[in-house]
Design a protein around this motif. Structure first.
Motif, PDB file in Angstrom:
ATOM      1  N   GLU A 572      93.840  98.708 118.583  1.00 12.93           N
ATOM      2  CA  GLU A 572      92.756  98.389 117.646  1.00 12.93           C
ATOM      3  C   GLU A 572      91.428  98.231 118.393  1.00 12.93           C
ATOM      4  N   LYS A 573      91.428  97.392 119.439  1.00 12.48           N
ATOM      5  CA  LYS A 573      90.255  97.175 120.270  1.00 12.48           C
ATOM      6  C   LYS A 573      90.679  97.332 121.716  1.00 12.48           C
ATOM      7  N   LEU A 574      89.853  98.018 122.493  1.00 17.28           N
ATOM      8  CA  LEU A 574      90.241  98.359 123.861  1.00 17.28           C
ATOM      9  C   LEU A 574      89.914  97.218 124.830  1.00 17.28           C
ATOM     10  N   TYR A 575      90.944  96.768 125.548  1.00  7.68           N
ATOM     11  CA  TYR A 575      90.785  95.803 126.650  1.00  7.68           C
ATOM     12  C   TYR A 575      91.191  96.503 127.948  1.00  7.68           C
ATOM     13  N   LEU A 576      90.511  96.177 129.016  1.00  8.74           N
ATOM     14  CA  LEU A 576      90.759  96.816 130.307  1.00  8.74           C
ATOM     15  C   LEU A 576      90.977  95.740 131.369  1.00  8.74           C
ATOM     16  N   THR A 577      92.128  95.808 132.080  1.00  7.89           N
ATOM     17  CA  THR A 577      92.401  94.871 133.177  1.00  7.89           C
ATOM     18  C   THR A 577      92.363  95.643 134.496  1.00  7.89           C
ATOM     19  N   HIS A 578      91.539  95.162 135.394  1.00  7.53           N
ATOM     20  CA  HIS A 578      91.281  95.843 136.663  1.00  7.53           C
ATOM     21  C   HIS A 578      92.514  95.845 137.555  1.00  7.53           C
ATOM     22  N   LEU A 579      92.691  96.921 138.340  1.00  2.19           N
ATOM     23  CA  LEU A 579      93.732  96.971 139.365  1.00  2.19           C
ATOM     24  C   LEU A 579      93.137  96.432 140.658  1.00  2.19           C
ATOM     25  N   PRO A 580      93.399  95.162 141.006  1.00  2.00           N
ATOM     26  CA  PRO A 580      92.757  94.549 142.164  1.00  2.00           C
ATOM     27  C   PRO A 580      93.537  94.794 143.456  1.00  2.00           C
ATOM     28  N   MET A 581      92.884  94.492 144.574  1.00  2.00           N
ATOM     29  CA  MET A 581      93.516  94.569 145.895  1.00  2.00           C
ATOM     30  C   MET A 581      93.024  93.386 146.725  1.00  2.00           C
ATOM     31  N   HIS A 684     105.924  76.769 136.681  1.00  2.00           N
ATOM     32  CA  HIS A 684     105.489  77.684 135.632  1.00  2.00           C
ATOM     33  C   HIS A 684     104.691  78.831 136.246  1.00  2.00           C
ATOM     34  N   MET A 685     104.337  79.789 135.391  1.00  2.00           N
ATOM     35  CA  MET A 685     103.571  80.961 135.824  1.00  2.00           C
ATOM     36  C   MET A 685     102.390  81.136 134.862  1.00  2.00           C
ATOM     37  N   PRO A 686     101.167  81.036 135.329  1.00  2.00           N
ATOM     38  CA  PRO A 686     100.021  81.069 134.421  1.00  2.00           C
ATOM     39  C   PRO A 686      99.538  82.493 134.126  1.00  2.00           C
ATOM     40  N   PHE A 687      99.127  82.710 132.873  1.00  2.00           N
ATOM     41  CA  PHE A 687      98.574  83.984 132.415  1.00  2.00           C
ATOM     42  C   PHE A 687      97.279  83.714 131.641  1.00  2.00           C
ATOM     43  N   TYR A 688      96.446  84.741 131.586  1.00  2.00           N
ATOM     44  CA  TYR A 688      95.351  84.747 130.620  1.00  2.00           C
ATOM     45  C   TYR A 688      95.884  85.375 129.328  1.00  2.00           C
ATOM     46  N   LEU A 689      95.574  84.762 128.186  1.00  2.00           N
ATOM     47  CA  LEU A 689      95.923  85.307 126.878  1.00  2.00           C
ATOM     48  C   LEU A 689      94.626  85.579 126.130  1.00  2.00           C
ATOM     49  N   TYR A 690      94.480  86.774 125.565  1.00  2.00           N
ATOM     50  CA  TYR A 690      93.217  87.168 124.937  1.00  2.00           C
ATOM     51  C   TYR A 690      93.509  88.285 123.935  1.00  2.00           C
ATOM     52  N   GLY A 691      92.528  88.571 123.060  1.00  2.00           N
ATOM     53  CA  GLY A 691      92.685  89.667 122.114  1.00  2.00           C
ATOM     54  C   GLY A 691      92.037  89.386 120.781  1.00  2.00           C
ATOM     55  N   THR A 692      92.615  89.980 119.744  1.00  6.61           N
ATOM     56  CA  THR A 692      92.092  89.863 118.384  1.00  6.61           C
ATOM     57  C   THR A 692      93.129  89.182 117.502  1.00  6.61           C
ATOM     58  N   GLU A 693      92.785  89.040 116.208  1.00  9.23           N
ATOM     59  CA  GLU A 693      93.742  88.459 115.276  1.00  9.23           C
ATOM     60  C   GLU A 693      94.998  89.316 115.166  1.00  9.23           C
ATOM     61  N   GLN A 694      94.832  90.658 115.304  1.00  8.68           N
ATOM     62  CA  GLN A 694      95.959  91.575 115.126  1.00  8.68           C
ATOM     63  C   GLN A 694      96.724  91.836 116.425  1.00  8.68           C
ATOM     64  N   GLU A 695      96.031  91.801 117.579  1.00  8.08           N
ATOM     65  CA  GLU A 695      96.662  92.165 118.865  1.00  8.08           C
ATOM     66  C   GLU A 695      96.304  91.141 119.937  1.00  8.08           C
ATOM     67  N   LEU A 724      95.409  78.292 117.365  1.00  7.88           N
ATOM     68  CA  LEU A 724      94.581  79.108 118.246  1.00  7.88           C
ATOM     69  C   LEU A 724      93.548  79.806 117.374  1.00  7.88           C
ATOM     70  N   THR A 725      92.281  79.487 117.587  1.00  8.64           N
ATOM     71  CA  THR A 725      91.220  80.033 116.746  1.00  8.64           C
ATOM     72  C   THR A 725      90.862  81.451 117.175  1.00  8.64           C
ATOM     73  N   SER A 726      90.121  82.136 116.328  1.00 10.83           N
ATOM     74  CA  SER A 726      89.672  83.497 116.629  1.00 10.83           C
ATOM     75  C   SER A 726      88.771  83.501 117.855  1.00 10.83           C
ATOM     76  N   THR A 727      87.926  82.478 117.965  1.00 14.73           N
ATOM     77  CA  THR A 727      87.036  82.391 119.132  1.00 14.73           C
ATOM     78  C   THR A 727      87.829  82.201 120.409  1.00 14.73           C
ATOM     79  N   GLN A 728      88.852  81.352 120.378  1.00 15.51           N
ATOM     80  CA  GLN A 728      89.691  81.137 121.563  1.00 15.51           C
ATOM     81  C   GLN A 728      90.415  82.420 121.951  1.00 15.51           C
ATOM     82  N   LYS A 729      90.877  83.181 120.952  1.00 15.09           N
ATOM     83  CA  LYS A 729      91.526  84.453 121.252  1.00 15.09           C
ATOM     84  C   LYS A 729      90.541  85.431 121.871  1.00 15.09           C
TER      85      LYS A 729
END
Length: 848
Positions: A572-581, A684-695, A724-729
């Motif tokens: 739906e909306k394009l997100y890009l995660t960098h390939l770091p080194m 635990h293992m931490p992640f970033y969670l992000y996106g839209t209402e649908q994805e 989890l609000t839309s702004t937080q997502k």
């Protein structure tokens, strides 16, 4: 070695454990000495076998006063002077006719610590504070290993100064605490020639400190000198007896003082405190070190020979009447004699005086200081490398301008001169006496500059020094001695041990951060390396190699236009995660952005994902750019989409190109430099969670090198509490997975209980993971995350590229960085082992 009658015990232990043995015997002697008065007190008390002396037997307390043994407090008994304790059997015999044999039999029955144990005596005398040892932070690693029975936590390290010598002011503070707590002290250990930098602790000051505490506080302890390296240097202070010189002359040969390698006297500090060895209670010396004995020989010396009886063990098999055996003074009863014979022969032939070992070590000290001058002056302000010895130049206390003047003076008077020219120049000899380490060890480290700016990253400096060590040491079976013009050893200075001393050294190198520092060590035991051009050839070879490796370090750490790649997430909306080194500054960032593609390109991408939802697509910049120019709000660039990587070359396979990526918005942009890294969480293992209402999508937080990149799009989140609000997502939150960092779990359809938290670093450009600031007591929500099934979303995992070191595949030839021939990068092919599709890029093992 000490101008005093010492009992000298030598042995050849198995597996080179002679240092361990020395420490073990030293500890046991100090422990048994400390508790001996308590054992005697039990025997003297009412109904004891020695009660008949209780009303008359007095002992001298630490402050010099006399007191009946029966009336002494536990504190007073624990702090009798070592000589006082050792004199007790003599006093008992002279005053009461109690023989040493009778005394030993009485105490051995049920009083002595060797029989009843330390715990029994401590309980009997209500001792609640454990008796402690003090030793310099630079102590040999055998000390905490060998202090058995008291616990390594009761071996208290004393901080060191900027020269890595024990800080006696800090020792005094610790001893005052012991007085306040009524905590006894077994011993204080002075390191006379530390393993890693040849530093000589201020032994004379420690001896004076003991006198002060005995007089003013009633606190006494054993003083032990660990002179494993430095003991033989005391021969530089001992004048030879005329008869010994006469015996060594050969007919037809005249004694010569004009040796071709000059002698260099000890530093005044070193001379003063080596001379204090005669006032120690015990000393360890290793003849196989600065004694030049080619056997693993260790020596333990007692100022009072009676102290050796505190560690006596007798065997009727190897002992005969009226025959002295060193085998009874220790745990091991039988010893090979080669080391003892070799040590005796060496000392007898060379001589323990200024014309014997003193001359040999004096010449080697001159050679060591001369090579120190090369290390100290090798780099200039205009060079792109920095070489800094651990031992400071005298001018460093005055300022940078004075340092440069002194370096130039050293180049003029010492580095460029022959030995004869140095000796015949009063100014040069006066200067060289002030330089170098305490005892013939040069420790130094290197750093580099990028476009004239000094590298501040400790880990990158460590990388440079490790590469240098590999070049100048024998680390593999293929290495040949003939190929190594210079042999260096290495070690790691730990910040927790060296504290301000290491901080000062790192500052002199231009480094920042609290990471441990990897250093190089050059020990000069040969007097003759300063003759001819040999020394200049060695240092020139090192400098040329350093310049080549610096080019690789600059290549690792220089930001320049390059090609970058991003995992494409969402339909739906394009997100890009960098390939770091982690290993390349050009790619040393964790970046999550959104962007817009032309409508026709986005349509092709959507259709391809619908056909194969689990396939991973990558988007990159078609023309070389800096990452900062790509990951910038509102930026645009010419894009290219890759379907996959070629399994043999890792070169991406182009699918669509020549289109414009627009409207870039930065969600997260974190630099991964070591100063911003954090430890792995344990639970635990931490992640970033992000996106839209649908994805919704996730990307693993990269906390520390090495790590693993884990990304998933279109995950399912079900909340059991909170919201989890839309702004937080849209801005992203932090999710704690219940899996620890070292667990392999990233597979389709897996379910995980999670906790959600607000990101304590809401600014997308803030560095550092910030996990310490996460409010763990107040998560914004609890729930469950399900990783996408194969027909819904893609998973990307990589622990190869993110940790890969491209410079390992490079070499410098003719001043240019080139690929090493015959080296093909290993392809990530872990998927088959876990029955994954080929689009999952796993490496052979998790980096953690």
């Amino acid at each position: 070695l000490t101008d005093i009658k010492f009992i000298y015990v030598l042995w050849v232990p198995i597996a080179n454990t002679e240092i361990f043995d020395c420490v073990l015997y030293t500890y046991r002697a100090a422990r048994n000495l400390k508790f001996y008065p308590l054992s005697l007190r039990l025997a003297v008390d009412d109904d004891g076998p020695l009660s008949f002396i209780s009303s008359t037997f007095e002992v001298e307390l630490a402050n010099g006063s006399l007191k009946l043994l029966k009336e002494c407090s536990t504190w007073e008994l624990l702090n009798l002077k070592p000589t006082t304790v050792l004199d007790i059997p003599v006093q008992l015999f002279n005053k009461y006719g109690i023989s040493s044999q009778f005394l030993q039999e009485v105490l051995n029955e049920k009083y002595i610590i060797q029989t009843v144990g330390k715990d029994y005596l401590e309980k009997k005398f209500n001792i609640t504070e454990p008796t402690v040892y003090f030793a310099s932070e630079t102590m040999h690693y055998s000390w905490p290993k060998a202090i058995v029975g008291i616990g390594s936590q009761n071996l208290i390290p004393v901080p060191v100064d900027n020269a890595a010598r024990m800080d006696t002011d800090k020792l005094k503070e610790s001893l005052k605490i012991c007085v306040e707590k009524r905590q006894a002290v077994y011993a204080v250990v002075a390191i006379m020639g530390s393993t890693e930098h040849g530093a000589c602790d201020p032994l004379g000051n420690i001896i004076e400190l003991r006198k002060e505490f005995e007089r003013d506080h009633g606190l006494s302890f054993v003083i032990h000198a660990d002179a494993a390296w430095g003991g033989y240097f005391r021969s530089m202070l001992i004048k030879p007896h005329r008869s010994s010189l006469k015996a060594r002359r050969r007919p037809g040969l005249e004694e010569r003082d004009d040796s071709f390698v000059p002698l260099l006297a000890l530093h005044p500090h070193t001379e003063k405190h080596l001379d204090s060895l005669k006032d120690c209670d015990s000393i360890t010396v290793d003849p196989h070190k600065s004694g030049y004995v080619p056997y693993p020989a260790g020596g333990l010396c007692y100022r009072d020979q009676r102290m050796r009886y505190l560690v006596t063990w007798t065997s009727p098999v190897i002992n005969r009447a009226n025959e002295e055996s060193v085998g009874i003074y220790g745990v091991e009863g039988s010893k090979a004699g080669a080391a003892a014979v070799a040590t005796f022969l060496s000392q007898d032939a060379i001589g323990l005086h200024q014309k014997g070992y003193g001359m040999l070590l004096g010449q080697a000290t001159f050679s060591c200081t001369k090579i120190y001058c090369h290390w100290a002056t090798m780099s200039t302000k205009d060079d792109d490398f920095i070489v800094t010895p651990f031992n400071m130049l005298p001018a460093e206390k005055l300022g940078p301008d004075e340092v440069e003047c002194q370096k130039q003076e050293i180049r003029t008077l010492i580095v460029g001169k022959t030995n004869d020219q140095i000796v015949n120049c009063e100014k040069a000899m006066d200067l060289i006496k002030k330089l170098g380490s305490d005892l013939m060890i040069n420790t130094f480290a290197c750093n580099f500059k990028v476009d004239g700016v000094t590298n501040k990253d400790v880990i990158e400096a460590n990388y440079l020094n490790q590469r240098l060590y590999e070049k100048f040491s024998l680390t593999t079976s293929k290495d040949k001695n003939v190929d190594k013009r210079l042999i260096l050893t290495s070690t790691q200075f730990e910040q927790k041990h060296y504290k301000n001393c290491l901080t000062n050294f790192k500052n002199r190198l231009g480094l920042e951060g609290d990471q441990d520092l990897y250093v190089l060590i050059n020990v000069v035991m040969s007097p003759w390396v300063t003759e001819f051009e040999f020394l200049r050839e060695l240092t020139t070879t090192f400098k040329e190699t350093l310049q080549d490796i610096v080019k690789l370090s600059v290549f690792r750490n220089k930001v320049r236009p390059d090609l970058h790649a991003f995992v494409m997430q969402g339909v739906e909306k394009l997100y890009l995660t960098h390939l770091p080194m982690f290993q390349m500054e050009n790619h040393r960032q964790q970046v999550i952005i959104t962007a817009d593609l032309p409508e026709n390109i986005m349509l092709q991408y959507r259709n391809a994902r619908l056909e194969n939802s689990s396939h991973v697509f990558f988007l990159g910049n078609q023309d070389e750019m800096e990452l900062d120019d790509i990951a910038c709000n509102g930026s645009s660039f010419k894009g290219v989409i890759y379907r996959d990587f070629d399994p043999k070359t890792e070169i991406p396979i182009t699918w669509i190109k020549d289109f414009q990526v627009t409207n870039v918005q930065v969600l997260k942009k974190r630099h991964l430099a070591t100063r911003y890294q954090d430890n792995y969480p344990k639970d635990h293992m931490p992640f970033y969670l992000y996106g839209t209402e649908q994805e919704l999508h996730i990307d693993h937080m990269l906390l520390k090198s090495p790590s693993i990149q884990l990304s998933a799009d279109r995950v399912e989140l079900t909340l059991t509490s909170g919201e989890l609000t839309s702004t937080q997502k849209e801005k992203g939150v932090i999710v704690h997975f219940t899996e620890p960092e070292n667990t392999f779990f990233f597979q389709h359809d897996r379910k995980f209980m999670v906790e959600l938290y607000n990101d304590p670093m809401p600014d997308p450009y803030q560095n550092g993971p910030g996990l310490d600031n996460v409010d763990k007591k107040n998560p914004i929500a609890h729930g469950m995350i399900v990783l996408p099934s194969r027909d819904k979303g893609c998973l990307y995992a990589d622990s190869y590229m993110v940790n890969k070191d491209p410079t390992a595949m490079k070499k410098v030839k003719d001043g240019e960085i080139k690929d090493r021939p015959g080296i093909i990068p290993v392809h990530r092919d872990y998927a088959k082992k876990f029955d994954h599709k080929d689009e999952l890029h796993w490496y052979e093992e998790r980096a953690e």
